[in-house]
Design a protein around this motif. Structure first.
Motif, PDB file in Angstrom:
ATOM      1  N   LEU A 262      38.695  30.710  44.185  1.00 14.41           N
ATOM      2  CA  LEU A 262      39.775  30.976  43.239  1.00 14.41           C
ATOM      3  C   LEU A 262      39.645  32.323  42.536  1.00 14.41           C
ATOM      4  N   ASP A 263      38.446  32.868  42.494  1.00 12.22           N
ATOM      5  CA  ASP A 263      38.177  34.053  41.683  1.00 12.22           C
ATOM      6  C   ASP A 263      39.105  35.220  42.038  1.00 12.22           C
ATOM      7  N   TRP A 264      39.081  35.678  43.272  1.00 10.67           N
ATOM      8  CA  TRP A 264      39.885  36.817  43.675  1.00 10.67           C
ATOM      9  C   TRP A 264      41.388  36.505  43.652  1.00 10.67           C
ATOM     10  N   PRO A 265      41.845  35.341  44.180  1.00 10.95           N
ATOM     11  CA  PRO A 265      43.278  35.035  44.092  1.00 10.95           C
ATOM     12  C   PRO A 265      43.787  34.994  42.651  1.00 10.95           C
ATOM     13  N   LEU A 266      43.008  34.434  41.727  1.00 10.04           N
ATOM     14  CA  LEU A 266      43.431  34.395  40.328  1.00 10.04           C
ATOM     15  C   LEU A 266      43.485  35.799  39.728  1.00 10.04           C
ATOM     16  N   ARG A 267      42.551  36.658  40.107  1.00  9.70           N
ATOM     17  CA  ARG A 267      42.545  38.015  39.572  1.00  9.70           C
ATOM     18  C   ARG A 267      43.776  38.779  40.065  1.00  9.70           C
ATOM     19  N   ARG A 268      44.135  38.571  41.332  1.00  8.54           N
ATOM     20  CA  ARG A 268      45.346  39.220  41.849  1.00  8.54           C
ATOM     21  C   ARG A 268      46.596  38.666  41.179  1.00  8.54           C
ATOM     22  N   LEU A 269      46.640  37.342  41.040  1.00  4.43           N
ATOM     23  CA  LEU A 269      47.820  36.693  40.477  1.00  4.43           C
ATOM     24  C   LEU A 269      48.072  37.112  39.038  1.00  4.43           C
ATOM     25  N   THR A 270      46.990  37.233  38.270  1.00  2.61           N
ATOM     26  CA  THR A 270      47.120  37.571  36.842  1.00  2.61           C
ATOM     27  C   THR A 270      46.974  39.060  36.594  1.00  2.61           C
ATOM     28  N   GLN A 271      46.867  39.845  37.681  1.00  2.00           N
ATOM     29  CA  GLN A 271      46.648  41.292  37.573  1.00  2.00           C
ATOM     30  C   GLN A 271      45.411  41.618  36.734  1.00  2.00           C
ATOM     31  N   GLY A 272      44.406  40.763  36.888  1.00  2.00           N
ATOM     32  CA  GLY A 272      43.117  41.007  36.256  1.00  2.00           C
ATOM     33  C   GLY A 272      42.976  40.532  34.837  1.00  2.00           C
ATOM     34  N   ARG A 273      44.042  40.023  34.243  1.00  2.00           N
ATOM     35  CA  ARG A 273      43.968  39.623  32.833  1.00  2.00           C
ATOM     36  C   ARG A 273      42.968  38.482  32.648  1.00  2.00           C
ATOM     37  N   GLY A 274      41.933  38.763  31.875  1.00  2.00           N
ATOM     38  CA  GLY A 274      40.935  37.758  31.559  1.00  2.00           C
ATOM     39  C   GLY A 274      39.904  37.524  32.635  1.00  2.00           C
ATOM     40  N   LEU A 275      40.059  38.161  33.800  1.00  6.67           N
ATOM     41  CA  LEU A 275      39.134  37.909  34.902  1.00  6.67           C
ATOM     42  C   LEU A 275      38.475  39.176  35.446  1.00  6.67           C
ATOM     43  N   SER A 276      38.749  40.309  34.831  1.00  2.04           N
ATOM     44  CA  SER A 276      38.187  41.567  35.329  1.00  2.04           C
ATOM     45  C   SER A 276      37.017  42.081  34.501  1.00  2.04           C
TER      46      SER A 276
END
Length: 362
Positions: free
Chosen positions: A307-321
């Motif tokens: 989920l890590d990379w798909p979530l980062r793409r989906l949220t444009q990095g918000r909170g996961l970068s």
């Protein structure tokens, strides 16, 4: 308060820089104005990587920057003699060394031994970086403030080193990779304890779930559905390098002077790999309950890694970068184990157990 640190103008050695996370780390740090030395075993591939970095940076950098990229002496971590040769040649060049990024590593190797009788996976992933760092410790101290960045993995969280002597002399098929990654963190923390007061900071990094060549020789991860998962759901190397680049280039919080203070010991992660769902795992435990907890955590970690990379793409990095310091495995804070592993590694690598600077042991 943050340390005063700027990567621009500093000299960085990156091992394993011809592909994957190493290449992207070298590209990013060179683009920030660092003098980058590519420490690789394949010199031709090293020159191709250097050309790629120069080409990608022509439109945004000056000729002065382009001259600050070099392919270092050949470095083969599987061969202790090559490590010694690299360190000797590097020091003869009178280069400073502000950042050493121990990135090169392997996952699936033969059951052979190095020329000093060390299992190859242990040699490449753990003892090789240990030897390289120790052989260059004089350059690191002379260039202080300086940093050592050891690329570990989420797998260190269920790694187990019960006997350091066995770890350095016997091949363990099950759990070998995890043990070497735990060894990376134990070494990192012991290095911080021994060299921190001399201005050398050490940290370990979990780059997350990244699609690189490290899986290419696996009989498991080259089969479906895991092959599809890695190719489609794991991050590209450019994203995976982010935590490593942060550790090398960003100011850290100013560290307490006492090495036994856990705040001195830095382990960086980002995205879901910095979540308590991953970092709170207590490591391997005995018994049925311990085994069930281990299996539950492994399933949770695998699910989150997808989920890590798909979530980062989906949220444009918000909170996961954001990269941040997180707790490493409880076993990595074992000072007695770290000290014993340090001493035995020095013996195996034919190095002094004590830190040696300018010919003096300190």
């Amino acid at each position: 308060m943050a340390d005063d640190w700027n990567i621009h103008g500093k000299t960085v050695v990156v091992t394993g820089a011809t592909s994957g996370i190493g290449r992207e780390t070298a590209l990013a740090l060179a683009g920030m104005g660092a003098t980058v030395v590519l420490a690789v075993r394949n010199q031709e591939a090293g020159q191709e990587t250097a050309a790629m970095i120069r080409q990608n940076s022509l439109s945004m950098t000056s000729d002065d920057w382009i001259s600050s990229l070099a392919v270092g002496p050949k470095l083969e971590l599987a061969q202790p003699s090559s490590i010694r040769s690299f360190a000797t040649q590097y020091q003869k060049q009178n280069r400073p060394l502000h950042v050493l990024v121990n990135n090169a590593g392997a996952n699936y190797l033969s059951e052979g031994l190095s020329e000093d009788g060390v299992p190859l996976l242990t040699q490449v992933n753990y003892l090789g970086p240990y030897m390289l760092t120790r052989l260059l410790e004089g350059s690191l101290v002379a260039s202080a403030p300086s940093r050592v960045i050891n690329v570990s993995s989420v797998t260190h969280r269920y790694g187990l080193i019960e006997n350091p002597a066995n770890f350095l002399s016997r091949m363990r098929i099950i759990g070998a990779l995890q043990a070497t990654k735990l060894g990376n963190v134990l070494f990192t923390y012991e290095l911080q304890r021994r060299l921190g007061h001399l201005g050398v900071q050490a940290c370990a990094v979990d780059p997350g779930a990244v699609s690189t060549n490290i899986y290419k020789d696996s009989s498991l991860f080259t089969r479906q559905p895991l092959k599809w998962l890695i190719q489609n759901l794991y991050a590209p190397p450019s994203d995976g390098a982010a935590a490593v680049v942060h550790a090398a280039s960003a100011p850290w919080q100013r560290q307490p002077k006492k090495p036994e203070n856990l705040a001195c010991l830095q382990f960086f992660a980002r995205g879901v790999f910095a979540w308590p769902a991953i970092t709170a795992f207590k490591g391997q435990q005995q018994g049925v309950i311990g085994n069930l907890r281990m299996q539950g955590w492994a399933l949770r970690a695998l699910s989150l890694s997808a989920l890590d990379w798909p979530l980062r793409r989906l949220t444009q990095g918000r909170g996961l970068s954001q990269t941040r310091a997180v707790p490493s495995a409880p076993a990595s804070y074992d000072q007695h184990l770290a000290a014993a592993l340090w001493d035995l590694s020095a013996d195996k690598g034919k190095l002094p157990r004590d830190i040696s600077v300018g010919g003096r042991q300190i």
